[in-house]
Design a protein around this motif. Structure first.
Motif, short mmCIF file in Angstrom:
data_model
loop_
_atom_site.label_atom_id
_atom_site.label_comp_id
_atom_site.label_asym_id
_atom_site.label_seq_id
_atom_site.Cartn_x
_atom_site.Cartn_y
_atom_site.Cartn_z
N TYR A 197 0.92 -1.02 0.16
CA TYR A 197 -0.20 -0.27 0.09
C TYR A 197 1.48 0.76 -0.01
O TYR A 197 0.43 2.22 -0.56
CB TYR A 197 -0.77 0.04 1.33
N TYR A 198 1.68 1.13 0.94
CA TYR A 198 2.31 2.22 1.08
C TYR A 198 3.23 2.69 -0.33
O TYR A 198 3.89 3.51 -0.77
CB TYR A 198 3.68 2.41 1.99
N TYR A 202 3.97 5.56 -2.03
CA TYR A 202 4.57 6.86 -1.96
C TYR A 202 5.93 6.19 -2.88
O TYR A 202 6.27 6.87 -3.82
CB TYR A 202 5.58 6.27 -1.03
#
Length: 392
Positions: A197-198, A202
């Motif tokens: 997800y991160y 990002y």
């Protein structure tokens, strides 16, 4: 030195007998009259010493359990049965037994052991103390058989129960191991999901950002698309403008002058680009100068094209934007000259002529006469004579 309790010869410096465990004492000296005060001061054997001697004698005494004077001690009558059930011959054979008559009022019970249906040995028990751990000479004690007797089951059942418990324990251990593996896998999946997800939030924008930077000069269309999607991520907007600059250069190299004027009528807003050490790698001032030159050249080339196809009004409009670029001044005068000489002379007072000129996209009637006057003032070719005739 001789042990007074078991009769074995022991080393002279021994404190306890290594055979029976009793405290070693010297042989009593010859009878000597000792004063009463001295005799009373001599220490008597302690209860602990007597217990140790008694237990040691039972253990090492070959008559332990075989005489009513030295019986096997248990804590209860049922414990006698458990004890008997655990006895085995040295080669592992079990006994049956029969209780005999009690020895008067001495609380001593006698039992007869049978082996293969025949009398084997007689044993004596007393249920008046703590359970003995000692075994009569010539016999062995099976701990599993003793436990089975206590539980009221057969030895095979005890072994089966123990194996079942062991199997159950192994299964429980295997379940816990599987549960730990499953928990570890779930934790790993959670970590991967969070990381994914991160990473997407990002990492993906960062990767796309780097891809766009690396392709900005050779593939500006791709870079522009990525920077547009990234919107305000880092310096995406500034780099998008640089992508437009490199796209303009590609179009200019390909001679797409008309497309350049269609797509790049607005001004560029370029900022200097520096590397990590602060060195300028893209100079905005130099790039803006290039942009101005490419736009002027595109206008100039488009004007020449319009003149070639006879679209003098359009050519005049473009050349007026170029200014003094190259020979734009001469090309502008020529376009005006051709315009005033190829168009029907409009009537200043004719509304129809005005509407017709506006519909065709050409200069207004007023501009037509202004072109003729400008040519006359410049004394371009025969324009003075033409203007004089036009206004007479």
């Amino acid at each position: 030195m001789k042990c007074l309790h078991c009769g074995y010869i022991v080393p002279d410096d021994s404190e306890f007998c290594p055979y029976c465990g009793a405290r070693v004492e010297a042989e009593p000296p010859a009878q000597v009259n000792v004063p009463t005060s001295v005799a009373s001061a001599q220490a008597a054997p302690t209860q602990t010493d007597r217990d140790r001697v008694t237990q040691s004698q039972r253990y090492f005494d070959p008559d332990y359990g075989y005489s009513p004077e030295n019986p096997i001690v248990t804590s209860s009558i049922p414990m006698i049965g458990y004890y008997l059930a655990s006895l085995r011959t040295p080669d592992g054979r079990a006994f049956t037994w029969e209780r005999m008559a009690r020895q008067d009022d001495s609380q001593i019970d006698s039992y007869c052991l049978y082996l293969d249906g025949k009398p084997y040995k007689g044993l004596y028990f007393t249920a008046t103390g703590n359970d003995s751990e000692y075994v009569p000479a010539g016999l062995v004690k099976d701990a599993d058989a003793f436990e089975a007797a206590k539980q009221g089951i057969t030895l095979n059942q005890l072994i089966a129960n123990r194996e079942a418990e062991q199997k159950k324990a192994e299964q429980g251990k295997a379940r816990r191991k599987r549960a730990l593996k499953a928990a570890a896998l779930v934790c790993l999946l959670i970590v991967l999901a969070i990381g994914g997800y991160y990473g997407y939030i990002y990492g993906v924008p960062y990767l796309r950002y780097q891809i766009a930077i690396s392709s900005i000069e050779k593939a500006p269309d791709k870079a522009i698309e990525i920077f547009t999607d990234l919107d305000n991520y880092k310096s995406s907007e500034d780099l998008r403008q640089w992508g437009e600059y490199y796209r303009l250069k590609q179009m200019y190299s390909s001679g797409e002058y008309e497309a350049i004027l269609t797509e790049y009528s607005d001004k560029f807003y370029l900022k200097d680009q520096t590397d990590k050490d602060g060195r300028v790698i893209r100079d905005s001032a130099s790039a803006l100068s290039d942009v101005e030159q490419m736009l002027n050249e595109s206008r100039y080339q488009n004007a020449l094209k319009e003149i070639t196809v006879g679209n003098y009004g359009r050519a005049i409009s473009i050349l007026e934007e170029v200014g003094d670029y190259k020979d734009s001044r001469e090309q502008l005068l020529e376009a005006m000259y051709q315009y005033v000489h190829t168009q029907n002379v409009p009537n200043r007072n004719s509304i129809a002529d005005r509407i017709r000129n506006m519909a065709s996209g050409g200069p207004s009637i007023r501009t037509y006469y202004e072109y003729a006057k400008m040519l006359s003032d410049e004394n371009y070719k025969d324009s003075r004579q033409f203007y004089k005739e036009l206004t007479s």
